[in-house]
Scaffold this motif. Structure first.
Motif, PDB file in Angstrom:
ATOM      1  N   PHE A 112      43.598  92.346  15.762  1.00  0.00           N
ATOM      2  CA  PHE A 112      44.384  93.581  15.891  1.00  0.00           C
ATOM      3  C   PHE A 112      45.700  93.232  16.580  1.00  0.00           C
ATOM      4  CE2 PHE A 112      45.817  97.292  18.247  1.00  0.00           C
ATOM      5  CZ  PHE A 112      45.778  98.283  17.277  1.00  0.00           C
ATOM      6  N   THR A 113      46.798  93.597  15.944  1.00  0.00           N
ATOM      7  CA  THR A 113      48.126  93.293  16.485  1.00  0.00           C
ATOM      8  C   THR A 113      48.951  94.571  16.552  1.00  0.00           C
ATOM      9  OG1 THR A 113      48.032  91.137  15.381  1.00  0.00           O
ATOM     10  CG2 THR A 113      50.180  91.839  16.227  1.00  0.00           C
ATOM     11  N   GLU A 114      49.681  94.734  17.641  1.00  0.00           N
ATOM     12  CA  GLU A 114      50.546  95.914  17.762  1.00  0.00           C
ATOM     13  C   GLU A 114      51.822  95.572  18.512  1.00  0.00           C
ATOM     14  OE1 GLU A 114      50.479 100.623  19.100  1.00  0.00           O
ATOM     15  OE2 GLU A 114      48.692  99.380  19.369  1.00  0.00           O
ATOM     16  N   VAL A 115      52.922  96.098  17.999  1.00  0.00           N
ATOM     17  CA  VAL A 115      54.212  96.042  18.688  1.00  0.00           C
ATOM     18  C   VAL A 115      54.503  97.453  19.174  1.00  0.00           C
ATOM     19  CG1 VAL A 115      56.680  95.545  18.493  1.00  0.00           C
ATOM     20  CG2 VAL A 115      55.020  94.173  17.197  1.00  0.00           C
ATOM     21  N   PHE A 116      54.662  97.596  20.491  1.00  0.00           N
ATOM     22  CA  PHE A 116      54.820  98.937  21.076  1.00  0.00           C
ATOM     23  C   PHE A 116      56.277  99.380  21.005  1.00  0.00           C
ATOM     24  CE2 PHE A 116      51.052  97.140  23.114  1.00  0.00           C
ATOM     25  CZ  PHE A 116      50.124  98.116  22.784  1.00  0.00           C
ATOM     26  N   GLU A 117      56.625  99.892  19.837  1.00  0.00           N
ATOM     27  CA  GLU A 117      57.947 100.481  19.642  1.00  0.00           C
ATOM     28  C   GLU A 117      57.749 101.961  19.355  1.00  0.00           C
ATOM     29  OE1 GLU A 117      59.573  98.234  16.433  1.00  0.00           O
ATOM     30  OE2 GLU A 117      60.004  96.457  17.663  1.00  0.00           O
ATOM     31  N   ASN A 118      58.805 102.648  19.016  1.00  0.00           N
ATOM     32  CA  ASN A 118      58.698 104.058  18.661  1.00  0.00           C
ATOM     33  C   ASN A 118      59.312 104.270  17.282  1.00  0.00           C
ATOM     34  OD1 ASN A 118      58.188 106.780  18.793  1.00  0.00           O
ATOM     35  ND2 ASN A 118      59.998 107.261  20.012  1.00  0.00           N
ATOM     36  N   PRO A 119      58.510 104.379  16.235  1.00  0.00           N
ATOM     37  CA  PRO A 119      57.042 104.327  16.208  1.00  0.00           C
ATOM     38  C   PRO A 119      56.519 102.882  16.307  1.00  0.00           C
ATOM     39  CG  PRO A 119      57.880 104.615  14.004  1.00  0.00           C
ATOM     40  CD  PRO A 119      59.079 104.654  14.897  1.00  0.00           C
ATOM     41  N   PRO A 120      55.252 102.711  16.615  1.00  0.00           N
ATOM     42  CA  PRO A 120      54.693 101.366  16.750  1.00  0.00           C
ATOM     43  C   PRO A 120      54.477 100.703  15.393  1.00  0.00           C
ATOM     44  CG  PRO A 120      52.966 103.000  16.971  1.00  0.00           C
ATOM     45  CD  PRO A 120      54.255 103.763  16.897  1.00  0.00           C
ATOM     46  N   LYS A 121      54.275  99.389  15.424  1.00  0.00           N
ATOM     47  CA  LYS A 121      53.916  98.645  14.218  1.00  0.00           C
ATOM     48  C   LYS A 121      52.537  98.036  14.470  1.00  0.00           C
ATOM     49  CE  LYS A 121      58.641  97.582  12.740  1.00  0.00           C
ATOM     50  NZ  LYS A 121      59.271  98.534  13.668  1.00  0.00           N
ATOM     51  N   ILE A 122      51.631  98.227  13.482  1.00  0.00           N
ATOM     52  CA  ILE A 122      50.227  97.909  13.727  1.00  0.00           C
ATOM     53  C   ILE A 122      49.634  97.149  12.539  1.00  0.00           C
ATOM     54  CG2 ILE A 122      47.941  98.892  14.230  1.00  0.00           C
ATOM     55  CD1 ILE A 122      49.578 101.477  15.059  1.00  0.00           C
ATOM     56  N   ARG A 123      48.749  96.207  12.842  1.00  0.00           N
ATOM     57  CA  ARG A 123      48.016  95.488  11.795  1.00  0.00           C
ATOM     58  C   ARG A 123      46.598  95.224  12.297  1.00  0.00           C
ATOM     59  NH1 ARG A 123      49.703  91.780   7.536  1.00  0.00           N
ATOM     60  NH2 ARG A 123      48.000  90.346   6.983  1.00  0.00           N
ATOM     61  N   LEU A 124      45.600  95.605  11.493  1.00  0.00           N
ATOM     62  CA  LEU A 124      44.196  95.334  11.801  1.00  0.00           C
ATOM     63  C   LEU A 124      43.592  94.676  10.579  1.00  0.00           C
ATOM     64  CD1 LEU A 124      41.656  95.594  13.546  1.00  0.00           C
ATOM     65  CD2 LEU A 124      41.366  97.923  12.670  1.00  0.00           C
ATOM     66  N   GLU A 125      42.969  93.516  10.775  1.00  0.00           N
ATOM     67  CA  GLU A 125      42.474  92.793   9.608  1.00  0.00           C
ATOM     68  C   GLU A 125      41.186  92.038   9.876  1.00  0.00           C
ATOM     69  OE1 GLU A 125      44.987  89.305   8.566  1.00  0.00           O
ATOM     70  OE2 GLU A 125      46.138  89.889  10.347  1.00  0.00           O
ATOM     71  N   LYS A 126      40.400  91.939   8.793  1.00  0.00           N
ATOM     72  CA  LYS A 126      39.278  91.007   8.713  1.00  0.00           C
ATOM     73  C   LYS A 126      39.361  90.366   7.335  1.00  0.00           C
ATOM     74  CE  LYS A 126      36.135  94.934   7.839  1.00  0.00           C
ATOM     75  NZ  LYS A 126      34.844  95.567   8.238  1.00  0.00           N
ATOM     76  N   SER A 127      38.445  89.513   6.991  1.00  0.00           N
ATOM     77  CA  SER A 127      38.645  88.650   5.816  1.00  0.00           C
ATOM     78  C   SER A 127      38.877  89.409   4.505  1.00  0.00           C
ATOM     79  CB  SER A 127      37.454  87.693   5.657  1.00  0.00           C
ATOM     80  OG  SER A 127      36.242  88.422   5.503  1.00  0.00           O
ATOM     81  N   LYS A 128      38.241  90.576   4.315  1.00  0.00           N
ATOM     82  CA  LYS A 128      38.383  91.286   3.045  1.00  0.00           C
ATOM     83  C   LYS A 128      38.945  92.694   3.194  1.00  0.00           C
ATOM     84  CE  LYS A 128      34.862  88.690   0.560  1.00  0.00           C
ATOM     85  NZ  LYS A 128      33.654  88.763  -0.307  1.00  0.00           N
ATOM     86  N   ARG A 129      39.539  92.984   4.352  1.00  0.00           N
ATOM     87  CA  ARG A 129      40.123  94.308   4.562  1.00  0.00           C
ATOM     88  C   ARG A 129      41.293  94.188   5.534  1.00  0.00           C
ATOM     89  NH1 ARG A 129      37.610  99.175   3.390  1.00  0.00           N
ATOM     90  NH2 ARG A 129      38.569 101.039   4.288  1.00  0.00           N
TER      91      ARG A 129
END
Length: 255
Positions: A112-129
C-alpha cells in the motif's frame, strides 16, 4: 360418682433436668451463637477480599484504557505531519479477491502506497489485483489487466473498508473505537524502544451461528496488536488475528 379434685391429679414433684444437661444445652447454644458470629465475620472478610481483588482489576483495566487512548491520540497528532507512506503487509486471502476479504489460505503479500497531497495519490496491490487513485480517477486492474475498471473519484476499488488504509490516523481512530467497544480487552506493554498495544474485541453484529463469521475482520472475534515507536509515537507495525477453531489465527501482519 366420686368427685375428683383437680389438685389431687397435679404431680406433687416437679421434674427437673440434671444440671449437667442444662449446662450442656447452654454451652451448645453459646457455641452455635459463637459459630454464627464467626461465619458472619468470615463472610464479611470474604466479601472485603473479593472487593479488594476486583478493584485492582477494574482500576487496572481503566488505567490501561486511558493509557491506550492517550497513546492513540498522540500518535494521530504525529501522523498529521506525514508526507508519504509505504506499507508492506501479509494477509490470508486469495491473490485476486477484494482487498478486505480474508480466507483460510496462505498469506498473500500486499503493498500500500500513498502520497499525502490534496487530493492524495494511492496504490494498493497484490499479485492479481491492483487499485489506483491518481487524485482524479480510480482504476482497478484484475489478473494483470485482463479485467479493468475506471471510475471518477475515490471509489470502493480498495475494498469496502478502504478508509482503514487510506490514512494512518484512520487505522488509529479505528483502534480508538475498538478500545471503547463493549467488552474490549486492552493491554499496553513497553520495551526499550517500543510500546505494544493489544486490543481484543468481539465480532460486530448478532450471529445466530458461526456461518457468516470470520469472512471479514470486523465480523470476527479479533485481536489487534499495534506496535509504536516509543520516541516518536508513530505506528510501526500492526498484526491482526481472528478467533478460529478456539484459538487466535493471524490473518494480517505488516512486514
Amino acid at each position: 360418682m366420686e368427685m375428683i379434685i383437680m389438685n389431687e391429679i397435679i404431680p406433687k414433684i416437679k421434674p427437673t433436668a440434671p444440671k449437667s444437661l442444662k449446662s450442656e444445652i447452654i454451652n451448645k447454644i453459646k457455641k452455635e451463637k459463637s459459630k454464627m458470629k464467626t461465619i458472619k465475620k468470615l463472610s464479611a472478610v470474604a466479601a472485603i477480599i473479593v472487593a479488594l481483588l476486583i478493584l485492582p482489576f477494574l482500576f487496572s483495566t481503566n488505567n490501561q484504557a486511558k493509557a491506550a487512548m492517550s497513546l492513540l491520540s498522540e500518535s494521530i497528532d504525529k501522523s498529521e505531519d506525514l508526507k508519504t507512506m509505504v506499507i508492506k503487509f501479509l494477509m490470508r486471502t486469495t491473490p485476486v479477491e477484494n482487498f478486505e476479504a480474508i480466507r483460510d489460505y496462505d498469506f498473500v503479500e500486499h503493498t500500500f502506497t500513498e502520497v499525502f497531497e490534496n487530493p492524495p495519490k494511492i496504490r494498493l496491490e497484490k499479485s492479481k489485483r491492483v487499485a489506483i487513485f491518481d487524485g482524479d480517477k480510480s482504476y482497478l486492474l484484475i489478473n494483470g489487466g485482463e479485467d479493468a475498471l475506471v471510475a471518477t473519484g475515490l471509489t470502493g476499488f480498495f475494498g469496502v473498508g478502504n478508509e482503514y488504509f487510506l490514512e494512518p490516523k484512520n487505522i488509529l481512530k479505528d483502534a480508538q473505537e475498538k478500545a471503547k467497544s463493549t467488552g474490549a480487552k486492552i493491554q499496553t506493554k513497553e520495551t526499550e524502544n517500543e510500546i505494544i498495544l493489544t486490543i481484543e474485541t468481539k465480532a460486530q453484529g448478532d450471529y445466530a451461528n458461526d456461518y457468516m463469521k470470520n469472512a471479514y475482520i470486523d465480523e470476527s472475534d479479533s485481536k489487534h496488536v499495534y506496535i509504536f515507536d516509543k520516541e516518536t509515537k508513530l505506528l510501526k507495525n500492526l498484526e491482526i488475528s481472528i478467533m478460529y477453531k478456539s484459538k487466535y489465527e493471524t490473518v494480517f501482519k505488516t512486514t
